[in-house]
Design a protein around this motif. Structure first.
Motif, mmCIF file in Angstrom:
data_model
loop_
_atom_site.group_PDB
_atom_site.id
_atom_site.type_symbol
_atom_site.label_atom_id
_atom_site.label_comp_id
_atom_site.label_asym_id
_atom_site.label_seq_id
_atom_site.Cartn_x
_atom_site.Cartn_y
_atom_site.Cartn_z
ATOM 1 N N LYS A 123 0.851 -1.199 0.000
ATOM 2 C CA LYS A 123 0.000 0.000 0.000
ATOM 3 C C LYS A 123 0.878 1.238 0.000
ATOM 4 O O LYS A 123 1.342 1.683 1.050
ATOM 5 N N LYS A 124 1.151 1.770 -1.154
ATOM 6 C CA LYS A 124 2.006 2.948 -1.259
ATOM 7 C C LYS A 124 1.623 3.690 -2.542
ATOM 8 O O LYS A 124 2.070 3.322 -3.643
ATOM 9 N N ASP A 125 0.792 4.713 -2.403
ATOM 10 C CA ASP A 125 0.301 5.460 -3.565
ATOM 11 C C ASP A 125 1.424 5.939 -4.482
ATOM 12 O O ASP A 125 1.326 5.839 -5.703
ATOM 13 N N GLU A 126 2.492 6.466 -3.864
ATOM 14 C CA GLU A 126 3.601 7.022 -4.651
ATOM 15 C C GLU A 126 4.200 5.974 -5.594
ATOM 16 O O GLU A 126 4.781 6.305 -6.629
ATOM 17 N N LEU A 127 4.091 4.699 -5.203
ATOM 18 C CA LEU A 127 4.672 3.624 -6.016
ATOM 19 C C LEU A 127 3.603 2.912 -6.851
ATOM 20 O O LEU A 127 3.904 1.954 -7.565
ATOM 21 N N GLY A 128 2.351 3.361 -6.728
ATOM 22 C CA GLY A 128 1.254 2.727 -7.471
ATOM 23 C C GLY A 128 0.905 1.344 -6.913
ATOM 24 O O GLY A 128 0.536 0.455 -7.686
ATOM 25 N N ASP A 129 1.003 1.158 -5.599
ATOM 26 C CA ASP A 129 0.647 -0.106 -4.939
ATOM 27 C C ASP A 129 1.230 -1.328 -5.670
ATOM 28 O O ASP A 129 0.482 -2.136 -6.254
ATOM 29 N N PRO A 130 2.561 -1.525 -5.641
ATOM 30 C CA PRO A 130 3.144 -2.631 -6.421
ATOM 31 C C PRO A 130 2.840 -4.017 -5.856
ATOM 32 O O PRO A 130 2.672 -4.175 -4.638
ATOM 33 N N LEU A 131 2.783 -4.988 -6.770
ATOM 34 C CA LEU A 131 2.620 -6.395 -6.390
ATOM 35 C C LEU A 131 3.880 -6.838 -5.646
ATOM 36 O O LEU A 131 4.994 -6.536 -6.083
ATOM 37 N N ILE A 132 3.704 -7.520 -4.519
ATOM 38 C CA ILE A 132 4.863 -8.004 -3.763
ATOM 39 C C ILE A 132 4.653 -9.481 -3.412
ATOM 40 O O ILE A 132 3.543 -9.998 -3.535
ATOM 41 N N SER A 133 5.736 -10.122 -2.979
ATOM 42 C CA SER A 133 5.644 -11.542 -2.618
ATOM 43 C C SER A 133 5.629 -11.672 -1.095
ATOM 44 O O SER A 133 5.928 -10.711 -0.370
ATOM 45 N N LYS A 134 5.346 -12.870 -0.640
ATOM 46 C CA LYS A 134 5.391 -13.172 0.799
ATOM 47 C C LYS A 134 6.801 -12.870 1.326
ATOM 48 O O LYS A 134 6.957 -12.332 2.430
ATOM 49 N N GLU A 135 7.800 -13.174 0.509
ATOM 50 C CA GLU A 135 9.193 -12.940 0.931
ATOM 51 C C GLU A 135 9.444 -11.448 1.166
ATOM 52 O O GLU A 135 10.129 -11.066 2.106
ATOM 53 N N HIS A 136 8.886 -10.588 0.291
ATOM 54 C CA HIS A 136 9.040 -9.140 0.505
ATOM 55 C C HIS A 136 8.403 -8.735 1.838
ATOM 56 O O HIS A 136 8.970 -7.953 2.599
ATOM 57 N N ILE A 137 7.209 -9.282 2.083
ATOM 58 C CA ILE A 137 6.473 -8.900 3.306
ATOM 59 C C ILE A 137 7.302 -9.240 4.543
ATOM 60 O O ILE A 137 7.442 -8.419 5.453
ATOM 61 N N LEU A 138 7.884 -10.442 4.530
ATOM 62 C CA LEU A 138 8.635 -10.877 5.710
ATOM 63 C C LEU A 138 9.985 -10.185 5.779
ATOM 64 O O LEU A 138 10.421 -9.735 6.841
ATOM 65 N N SER A 139 10.633 -10.031 4.628
ATOM 66 C CA SER A 139 11.956 -9.405 4.607
ATOM 67 C C SER A 139 11.885 -7.948 5.087
ATOM 68 O O SER A 139 12.729 -7.496 5.844
ATOM 69 N N PHE A 140 10.853 -7.221 4.626
ATOM 70 C CA PHE A 140 10.744 -5.802 5.015
ATOM 71 C C PHE A 140 9.850 -5.601 6.241
ATOM 72 O O PHE A 140 9.525 -4.476 6.597
ATOM 73 N N GLU A 141 9.451 -6.715 6.833
ATOM 74 C CA GLU A 141 8.656 -6.707 8.075
ATOM 75 C C GLU A 141 7.393 -5.839 7.969
ATOM 76 O O GLU A 141 7.099 -5.044 8.854
ATOM 77 N N TYR A 142 6.687 -6.004 6.829
ATOM 78 C CA TYR A 142 5.397 -5.307 6.717
ATOM 79 C C TYR A 142 4.399 -5.926 7.699
ATOM 80 O O TYR A 142 3.475 -5.274 8.140
ATOM 81 N N CYS A 143 4.572 -7.223 7.995
ATOM 82 C CA CYS A 143 3.869 -7.857 9.117
ATOM 83 C C CYS A 143 4.594 -9.160 9.443
ATOM 84 O O CYS A 143 5.468 -9.580 8.684
ATOM 85 N N SER A 144 4.230 -9.778 10.562
ATOM 86 C CA SER A 144 4.943 -11.000 10.988
ATOM 87 C C SER A 144 4.389 -12.216 10.251
ATOM 88 O O SER A 144 3.297 -12.164 9.664
ATOM 89 N N VAL A 145 5.106 -13.304 10.317
ATOM 90 C CA VAL A 145 4.654 -14.528 9.650
ATOM 91 C C VAL A 145 3.353 -15.039 10.295
ATOM 92 O O VAL A 145 2.462 -15.532 9.595
ATOM 93 N N THR A 146 3.203 -14.857 11.601
ATOM 94 C CA THR A 146 1.980 -15.304 12.292
ATOM 95 C C THR A 146 0.790 -14.486 11.795
ATOM 96 O O THR A 146 -0.282 -15.026 11.507
#
Ligand code: 5GP
Length: 268
Positions: A123-146
């Motif tokens: 969720k980032k308007d400036e970037l046009g809400d890019p598609l990301i993978s589970k790995e991105h989410i965990l690597s950049f800690e957008y949320c925890s694995v749980t």
């Protein structure tokens, strides 16, 4: 209910503080935007319909044990909701290929998917809400694995329920977007994860099961006709358009040029 200060303004909604701590007022606007704000308009009555439809869908989800931020609808355009800290991921669930999936992978629109497909967008308007993978989410800690596991499970449950609900009224739930948020304990740890934002024809693709006629925001995105008629059809089929809303279908005819003479005008 008295609105407090504006906490956040998005493209289609405004969030105000509510009198009680931990609550907020979610106001549905008539503004419509598409293609990351490149296309904009105001469509009279859209906010009222989305408020009503989203209230119906979220309260139905509450009934089957999916916790949502909705407390109650308080008027034609507003809901009292629990104030949550939004997780910066849009969860998109797809049953039929359409939109960005068809474009990105060259899959013909309308192709039924073997299984529901869950995608993540940052969720980032400036970037046009890019598609990301589970790995991105965990690597950049957008949320925890749980959290991610919990939300993934919720997404598929919500999809099963909503797909059935729409199927029963002759509508295919093609795809939709969900957002979730945290409620925290005083010490900062996560107490709950709730479904937040809205679920409405603004955030779903809804096609007539027989004709594939669109009843969702693609009507606006692709200039397919009268958006209000589409949203009203969804509300009518869900049997929630009882009260008089004063929303009439708007005719999008060509603007008429008007020639003004002294104290007179005539159509040309
Ligand atoms: P797509 O990725 O094909 O553009 O969108 C997939 C689904 O998610 C569609 O139902 C679309 O309405 C919804 N969606 C994805 N991102 C957004 C967004 O930023 N705003 C809204 N209103 N819907 C979105």
């Amino acid at each position: 209910m008295k609105k407090g200060k504006k906490l956040y303004e998005g493209k289609a909604k405004v969030i105000y503080a509510a009198p009680d701590k931990g609550m907020a007022i979610q106001h549905f606007k008539d503004d419509a935007t598409a293609f990351n704000n490149l296309k904009k308009s105001t469509i009279e009555g859209k906010g009222i319909l989305n408020n009503r439809i989203s209230e119906h869908l979220l309260s139905s989800l509450n009934h089957i044990g999916i916790e949502t931020h909705l407390i109650k609808r308080i008027n034609m355009r507003e809901q009292l909701v629990k104030l949550v800290e939004i997780i910066p991921i849009e969860f998109v669930i797809r049953n039929i290929a359409a939109g960005s999936l068809s474009k990105r992978l060259g899959i013909e629109e309308g192709t039924a998917l073997k299984d529901p497909l869950l995608e993540y967008y940052y969720k980032k308007d400036e970037l046009g809400d890019p598609l990301i993978s589970k790995e991105h989410i965990l690597s950049f800690e957008y949320c925890s694995v749980t959290t991610l596991d919990f939300i993934t499970n919720q997404c598929f449950r919500i999809n099963d329920f909503l797909q059935g609900m729409f199927k029963a009224v002759g509508i295919n739930l093609v795809d939709f977007k969900l957002e979730f948020g945290y409620i925290r304990h005083e010490n900062g740890s996560v107490e709950k994860i709730l479904l937040a934002d809205e679920v409405s024809p603004d955030t779903c693709r809804l096609w007539d099961s027989k004709t594939d006629k669109k009843f969702d925001k693609d009507i606006f995105r692709k200039d397919l006709g009268n958006l209000i008629e589409g949203y009203q059809e969804v509300a009518r089929r869900l049997d929630i358009l009882h009260e008089q809303t004063n929303i009439r279908p708007i005719k999008f005819s060509k603007p008429i040029a008007v020639k003004i003479k002294k104290n007179k005008w005539k159509l040309i």
